[in-house]
Scaffold this active site. Structure first.
Site, short mmCIF file in Angstrom:
data_model
loop_
_atom_site.label_atom_id
_atom_site.label_comp_id
_atom_site.label_asym_id
_atom_site.label_seq_id
_atom_site.Cartn_x
_atom_site.Cartn_y
_atom_site.Cartn_z
N GLU A 107 0.67 -0.92 0.35
CA GLU A 107 0.22 -0.42 -0.42
C GLU A 107 0.63 1.08 0.28
OE1 GLU A 107 -1.63 -0.95 3.31
OE2 GLU A 107 -2.93 -2.82 2.88
N TYR A 119 7.38 2.31 -7.68
CA TYR A 119 7.10 0.94 -7.51
C TYR A 119 6.99 0.42 -9.59
CZ TYR A 119 6.81 1.34 -2.99
OH TYR A 119 7.06 1.06 -1.78
C1 COA Z 1 10.80 6.33 -2.31
C2 COA Z 1 11.66 6.12 -1.82
C3 COA Z 1 12.22 4.33 -0.70
C4 COA Z 1 13.24 5.60 -3.89
O1 COA Z 1 14.17 5.60 -3.27
P1 COA Z 1 15.71 5.22 -3.80
O2 COA Z 1 16.73 4.46 -3.55
O3 COA Z 1 15.59 7.09 -3.73
O4 COA Z 1 15.06 4.82 -5.32
P2 COA Z 1 15.72 4.04 -6.44
O5 COA Z 1 17.52 5.27 -6.33
O6 COA Z 1 16.05 2.60 -6.13
O7 COA Z 1 15.11 4.53 -7.50
C5 COA Z 1 14.45 3.51 -8.52
C6 COA Z 1 13.56 4.79 -9.37
O8 COA Z 1 12.69 4.67 -9.04
C7 COA Z 1 12.02 6.43 -9.23
N1 COA Z 1 11.78 7.55 -8.39
C8 COA Z 1 12.85 7.24 -7.11
N2 COA Z 1 12.30 8.36 -7.12
C9 COA Z 1 11.98 9.38 -7.39
C10 COA Z 1 11.25 10.37 -7.13
N3 COA Z 1 11.82 11.42 -6.48
N4 COA Z 1 11.05 11.25 -8.59
C11 COA Z 1 10.60 10.59 -9.31
N5 COA Z 1 10.91 9.35 -9.25
C12 COA Z 1 11.69 8.76 -8.32
C13 COA Z 1 13.20 6.61 -10.85
O9 COA Z 1 12.40 6.00 -11.47
C14 COA Z 1 14.17 5.76 -10.02
O10 COA Z 1 15.05 4.97 -11.09
P3 COA Z 1 16.39 6.71 -12.13
O11 COA Z 1 16.59 7.30 -10.63
O12 COA Z 1 16.75 5.82 -12.91
O13 COA Z 1 15.21 8.17 -12.33
C15 COA Z 1 12.96 6.71 -1.24
O14 COA Z 1 12.55 7.73 -1.40
C16 COA Z 1 11.91 7.03 -0.14
O15 COA Z 1 13.25 6.58 0.84
N6 COA Z 1 10.71 7.74 0.30
C17 COA Z 1 10.36 7.95 1.57
C18 COA Z 1 9.85 6.38 2.55
C19 COA Z 1 9.18 5.85 1.30
O16 COA Z 1 7.72 7.05 1.14
N7 COA Z 1 8.60 4.82 1.52
C20 COA Z 1 7.92 4.27 0.05
C21 COA Z 1 6.41 4.21 1.38
S1 COA Z 1 6.58 2.86 2.31
#
Ligand code: COA
Length: 153
Positions: A107, A119
């Protein structure tokens, strides 16, 4: 960058990343310690990604029967957009597949653009919505990722 199951020594760092990512909704260190002490045999798994500078991110999954759930994933702000979450998801899918899961569910808040983009890129598909699911009235989007059970374990 090392990806591995979390160990008890990781709990304080996981709690710090969790607090940074989720603020008032952060999980307590006690709850996180219980999750780390469990393992997938009991339905739960905490994966951690660490580098020399410390913990970069973590994911919490559970797998009971055919349905696995991604309960939590977070990456330190300074380590984002480097593929840490993607690596955690790939490892998590592999572990729950070995535990017998055929799909991974989660979710996510409808206003969490970063997570929704992550996702979607990983191949999750929307299967439903729960209006006003979160305390502040935000809708939850329910996503599903099939687990390929034909792969070699
Ligand atoms: C969501 C989260 C876990 C992503 O972590 P991350 O390590 O930065 O993600 P990745 O580097 O593996 O990203 C993979 C792809 O996801 C997408 N993506 C990730 N963050 C993004 C952003 N801020 N905006 C747009 N696309 C994004 C992109 O397609 C990215 O690929 P790219 O960097 O080559 O464009 C991080 O932003 C986070 O910790 N957020 C706060 C906690 C949260 O919301 N958790 C999820 C809900 S439980």
């Amino acid at each position: 960058m090392r990806l591995r199951p979390a160990v008890p020594d990781d709990v304080a760092a996981v709690a710090r990343v969790d607090a940074e990512a989720f603020g008032a909704d952060a999980w307590s260190a006690t709850l996180l310690r219980d999750l780390v002490d469990a393992d997938l045999a009991r339905g739960e798994l905490v994966l951690a990604v660490a580098a020399d500078g410390g913990l970069l991110g973590y994911a919490v999954l559970s797998a009971v029967g055919e349905d696995a759930e991604l309960q939590r994933i977070a990456v330190l702000p300074a380590a984002r957009r480097r593929g840490v979450a993607g690596a955690l998801l790939a490892a998590g899918r592999d572990r729950v597949r070995r535990a017998g899961a055929t799909r991974l569910l989660l979710e996510v808040r409808a206003d969490n653009a970063a997570a929704l983009a992550l996702y979607a890129g990983e191949g999750f598909a929307e299967i439903g919505r729960r209006p006003r699911y979160y305390r502040d009235g935000t809708t939850a989007v329910i996503l599903e990722h099939p687990i390929d059970v034909t792969m070699e374990a």
